[in-house]
Motif scaffolding. Sequence first.
Motif, PDB file in Angstrom:
ATOM      1  N   TYR A   1       0.798  -1.298  -0.313  1.00 14.03           N
ATOM      2  CA  TYR A   1      -0.067   0.005  -0.099  1.00 14.03           C
ATOM      3  C   TYR A   1       0.942   1.171   0.000  1.00 14.03           C
ATOM      4  O   TYR A   1       0.458   2.299  -0.592  1.00 14.03           O
ATOM      5  N   ILE A   2       1.907   1.271   0.729  1.00 12.55           N
ATOM      6  CA  ILE A   2       2.855   2.373   0.496  1.00 12.55           C
ATOM      7  C   ILE A   2       3.311   2.633  -0.777  1.00 12.55           C
ATOM      8  O   ILE A   2       3.534   3.705  -1.271  1.00 12.55           O
ATOM      9  N   ASN A   3       3.903   1.395  -1.322  1.00 17.60           N
ATOM     10  CA  ASN A   3       4.227   1.552  -2.742  1.00 17.60           C
ATOM     11  C   ASN A   3       3.186   2.211  -3.710  1.00 17.60           C
ATOM     12  O   ASN A   3       3.679   3.205  -4.662  1.00 17.60           O
ATOM     13  N   ARG A   4       2.255   1.662  -3.454  1.00 16.88           N
ATOM     14  CA  ARG A   4       1.140   2.051  -4.342  1.00 16.88           C
ATOM     15  C   ARG A   4       0.699   3.422  -4.180  1.00 16.88           C
ATOM     16  O   ARG A   4       0.340   4.347  -5.012  1.00 16.88           O
ATOM     17  N   ASP A   5       0.526   3.931  -2.915  1.00 19.30           N
ATOM     18  CA  ASP A   5       0.157   5.405  -2.710  1.00 19.30           C
ATOM     19  C   ASP A   5       1.442   6.487  -3.028  1.00 19.30           C
ATOM     20  O   ASP A   5       1.151   7.681  -3.157  1.00 19.30           O
ATOM     21  N   ASP A   6       2.703   5.939  -2.743  1.00 17.33           N
ATOM     22  CA  ASP A   6       3.879   6.825  -3.089  1.00 17.33           C
ATOM     23  C   ASP A   6       4.924   6.032  -3.731  1.00 17.33           C
ATOM     24  O   ASP A   6       5.939   5.698  -3.132  1.00 17.33           O
ATOM     25  N   PRO A   7       4.528   5.850  -4.913  1.00 20.58           N
ATOM     26  CA  PRO A   7       5.533   4.901  -5.974  1.00 20.58           C
ATOM     27  C   PRO A   7       6.980   5.636  -5.855  1.00 20.58           C
ATOM     28  O   PRO A   7       7.893   4.840  -6.186  1.00 20.58           O
TER      29      PRO A   7
ATOM     30  N   TYR B   1      10.738  -0.588   0.551  1.00 16.05           N
ATOM     31  CA  TYR B   1       9.452  -0.484   1.097  1.00 16.05           C
ATOM     32  C   TYR B   1       8.918  -1.325   2.318  1.00 16.05           C
ATOM     33  O   TYR B   1       8.351  -0.686   3.471  1.00 16.05           O
TER      34      TYR B   1
END
Length: 370
Positions: A108-114, A196
């Motif tokens: 989710y961190i990667n999705r929201d702040d790639p 991440y």
Amino acid sequence: LQAEAALSPSFANNHHPQPDRYGFYSDTPGNSVASPSSTLASGATSSSRSRSEAVEIIRRREKKWLDMLNNWAKVIAKDYQLVRERCRKGIPDSVRPKVWFHLCGAFYINRDDPDLYRKCMTKVPNERTADEIERDLERQFPHHELFMQPDGHGQQALRRVLRAYAGAFPDVGYCQAMAPLAGALLLHMPESDTFYTVYILFDKYMRGYFRPGLDAVQVDGQILYGLLKRLNQPIYKHLVKYKVEPLHFMVDWFMCLYVRTLPWPTLLRVWDVYFCEGVKVVFRVAIALVTAVLGSSAQRRRLRSFEDTLDSLRRLPASATQAAVLLPAALKLQLSAADFEREHQKQFRLFNLRKLARQQQVQEQQEAAV
């Protein structure tokens, strides 16, 4: 399954060493320990199944995990018990990195702040921190194919991950225990996914562990002591009698999440559960290990000193660190989430009282000196 393991020896012969199925080379060529099969590492234990049956089981389990990953938000929200059950059985090797990435929330961190990793890579740690990271690179998994070459791809990736984290979060910086954790993840994940996962591991699962003073580690040591006292009075009394405190033996266990303690197949199984169920798994495993060493009166009678007791906890018997033994022992402990929370609140309060008392004592001494 024994035949399957036999088909993948760690070394083809004494003169041509080959890595085991995890990528590790044995310290002694020609005398390596046979690696467990994928099925064994994933939780199946029957030795009577044929190779084809074992492969079919693995494929079915892989498909189940892939189906869950394709519907992750729905599955984790509505059927967490199923996810937990499958994590406890062991995640198949082929999907393990992706499942860890989802379980811990790094997805989710990667999705929201790639672009987070790229942005963090532009942050430069101070010279002292950079030097510490550099010195630790060659110490990480020197017998693994990814890290064997000095300044090879593995060490370069590990350097970038650790420098990015330390530079972006200078209030935390760098601690030696970070390197084996990030290195272990790099053995399974791409570099970006590793960052991440490290980010959320240090911020969520291990919050406060790497800050100066290691207050969180000290509190967790006392929590472990309190849980041992609750679950097994004879073990607790033995530790008290010989003045063996948790910080004498659990710091490496907790700060490195057993990377330096458990055989690799067992470590993977423990991490499967850890990323699903959280930090209480670390305590469960610690209690199971201590019980394996000090659980019987005969064991305790043989350990009649501080040195003997501590040495036994630092040199764990191989029989106690096998996944088929350790995980069931850890997971069957009668400890609820409420038990952990109650002990945490108690020990956190006591730790702060002791810390305040020490600060007051220092202040009084300084005033007296003036």
